[in-house]
Scaffold this motif. Structure first.
Motif, PDB file in Angstrom:
ATOM      1  N   ALA A  34      20.548  38.063 -13.912  1.00 53.24           N
ATOM      2  CA  ALA A  34      19.213  37.671 -13.469  1.00 53.24           C
ATOM      3  C   ALA A  34      18.324  38.902 -13.468  1.00 53.24           C
ATOM      4  CB  ALA A  34      19.268  37.047 -12.073  1.00 53.24           C
ATOM      5  N   ASP A  83      14.054  41.900 -10.185  1.00 47.42           N
ATOM      6  CA  ASP A  83      13.155  41.478  -9.108  1.00 47.42           C
ATOM      7  C   ASP A  83      13.763  40.349  -8.285  1.00 47.42           C
ATOM      8  OD1 ASP A  83      11.319  43.354  -9.851  1.00 47.42           O
ATOM      9  OD2 ASP A  83      10.025  41.957 -10.958  1.00 47.42           O
ATOM     10  N   ASP A  84      14.598  39.539  -8.914  1.00 46.44           N
ATOM     11  CA  ASP A  84      15.260  38.449  -8.197  1.00 46.44           C
ATOM     12  C   ASP A  84      16.516  38.929  -7.469  1.00 46.44           C
ATOM     13  OD1 ASP A  84      13.389  36.568  -9.098  1.00 46.44           O
ATOM     14  OD2 ASP A  84      14.489  36.286 -10.974  1.00 46.44           O
ATOM     15  N   ASN A  93      15.712  41.999  -4.230  1.00 45.69           N
ATOM     16  CA  ASN A  93      14.615  41.782  -3.295  1.00 45.69           C
ATOM     17  C   ASN A  93      15.088  41.567  -1.862  1.00 45.69           C
ATOM     18  OD1 ASN A  93      15.704  39.230  -3.345  1.00 45.69           O
ATOM     19  ND2 ASN A  93      13.970  38.250  -4.386  1.00 45.69           N
ATOM     20  N   ARG A 135      17.338  39.346  -0.865  1.00 44.04           N
ATOM     21  CA  ARG A 135      17.844  37.988  -0.617  1.00 44.04           C
ATOM     22  C   ARG A 135      19.371  37.977  -0.697  1.00 44.04           C
ATOM     23  NH1 ARG A 135      14.464  34.880  -4.020  1.00 44.04           N
ATOM     24  NH2 ARG A 135      12.982  34.981  -2.290  1.00 44.04           N
ATOM     25  N   TRP A 140      23.009  35.331  -0.960  1.00 46.37           N
ATOM     26  CA  TRP A 140      23.413  34.061  -1.561  1.00 46.37           C
ATOM     27  C   TRP A 140      24.838  33.687  -1.137  1.00 46.37           C
ATOM     28  CZ3 TRP A 140      21.161  38.105  -4.193  1.00 46.37           C
ATOM     29  CH2 TRP A 140      19.867  37.866  -4.709  1.00 46.37           C
TER      30      TRP A 140
END
Length: 288
Positions: free
Chosen positions: A198, A201-202, A205, A207, A209
Motif C-alpha cells: 500500500a 501515506d496509508d 499515518n 493507523r 489494523w
C-alpha cells in the motif's frame, strides 16, 4: 561391527539425532521505563536473554512472542538492532509472532524478524509518533497560586502544562516527532522491502489494523500461532525452549526468585496502582 549394531538398537537415537530447537523470547509489555514502580522492556534488561537465546545448543531459529502497545522509540530501535546483530552473527532466522498487540514500538520490534506472523484478530501497525499531556494555564490563577520557574535558556520550560501553549514550542515538538517518525518509517522500509502493498501515506499515518488486514497490506507475512508455525517449518518434533532471565544456582536450589522476580514483586506491592494507570493508558488506545 557388533558394537555398532548394538548402538543402533539402543534408545540413544534421540541423543544422536536431537530434535531441532527454537528459542522463544517473550517481549511483553510497555517498551522503556514506566516510572519508579514498573519496569518495561529495555535493552539493558533484555540483552542477556537475547544472547542466551541465540547461543542455545542445537538452536535452529529464534521466535519472538510479542505483546506490546509500544513505548520508547529509542529502546525499540536498540532492541531491534541487537536482535538483527545477533541474527547476523549466529546466522539464525528470526520469526516474530504478534499476540494481542504488536503496535507502534511493538511493531518496530516485530520488524526485527525475518518473518512476521499474527492472529487474524491481532492489532498490528500504528507506525507513528504520539505525545500527549494536559494544560492547566488557568487553574493556578483560579486558585490564587503563583508559579515560580527560573531557567537559563529561554526554551528550558517549553510546553510547561501550567503556562499558555506557545506556537514556536509546538512547532519544535512536531519537528522532533517528524524526525522520530522518519526513523520508524525508514526502519520499516528496510525491513519490509518488497513486501509492502500500500502507499506509504496509508501505511505510515499511525493507523492500526487487524492481523488479517495487515497481511493484505504486507505488514506481516502470514496468519498463525507460534507452535503450529514452528512445527510446520521444523517438524512436529521441534522443541520450543522459552528463554528468560536466569537465576543464580543457589536461588534455583532453594526455589527463590531471581533479582528481577523479587523486584517485580516489590513493584506490585509498592506501586501497583500507579503502574496499572500508566500501563492502562497505553493499552486502552487499542481497545484492550
Amino acid at each position: 561391527m557388533r558394537l555398532r549394531s548394538l548402538l543402533r538398537w539402543l534408545p540413544f537415537k534421540r541423543f544422536r539425532h536431537p530434535p531441532p530447537v527454537v528459542a522463544v523470547v517473550r517481549l511483553s509489555g510497555i517498551i522503556g521505563a514506566m516510572g519508579p514502580f514498573h519496569r518495561g522492556l529495555a535493552l539493558s534488561t533484555l540483552a542477556a536473554t537475547l544472547e542466551r537465546a541465540f547461543k542455545l545448543d542445537g538452536v535452529k531459529a529464534v521466535a519472538l512472542a510479542i505483546n506490546s502497545p509500544g513505548g520508547s522509540a529509542v529502546q525499540s530501535a536498540l532492541i531491534a538492532r541487537r536482535i538483527r546483530a545477533l541474527a547476523t552473527e549466529h546466522k539464525l532466522p528470526v520469526f516474530a509472532f504478534a499476540e494481542d498487540v504488536a503496535a507502534s514500538g511493538g511493531y518496530w520490534l516485530a520488524t526485527a524478524a525475518d518473518e512476521i506472523f499474527a492472529d487474524e484478530a491481532s492489532i498490528v501497525g500504528s507506525i507513528g509518533v504520539i505525545s500527549a499531556g494536559f494544560g492547566f494555564p488557568e487553574l493556578l490563577q483560579r486558585w490564587g497560586i503563583e508559579r515560580r520557574v527560573y531557567t537559563a535558556g529561554e526554551s528550558k520550560n517549553g510546553l510547561d502544562p501550567f503556562l499558555p501553549e506557545r506556537a514556536d514550542e509546538v512547532r519544535h515538538l512536531k519537528q522532533l516527532q517528524a524526525d522520530v517518525h522518519e526513523a520508524f518509517r525508514r526502519h520499516v522500509r528496510e525491513r519490509r522491502a518488497g513486501k509492502l502493498k500500500a502507499a506509504e501515506d496509508d501505511l505510515f499515518n499511525g493507523r492500526f489494523w487487524s492481523g488479517r488486514t495487515a497481511l493484505g497490506l504486507g505488514l506481516i507475512d502470514g496468519l498463525g500461532d507460534l507452535r503450529a508455525t514452528m512445527q510446520q517449518r521444523f517438524g512436529d518434533k521441534v522443541r520450543l525452549q522459552l528463554v528468560g532471565e536466569s537465576r543464580r544456582w543457589w536461588q534455583r536450589r532453594l526455589g527463590l526468585p531471581g533479582v528481577s522476580a523479587r523486584a517485580h514483586e516489590v513493584d506490585h506491592i509498592v506501586g501497583a496502582a500507579l503502574a496499572a494507570i500508566e500501563e492502562r493508558s497505553c493499552w486502552s488506545r487499542y481497545g484492550l
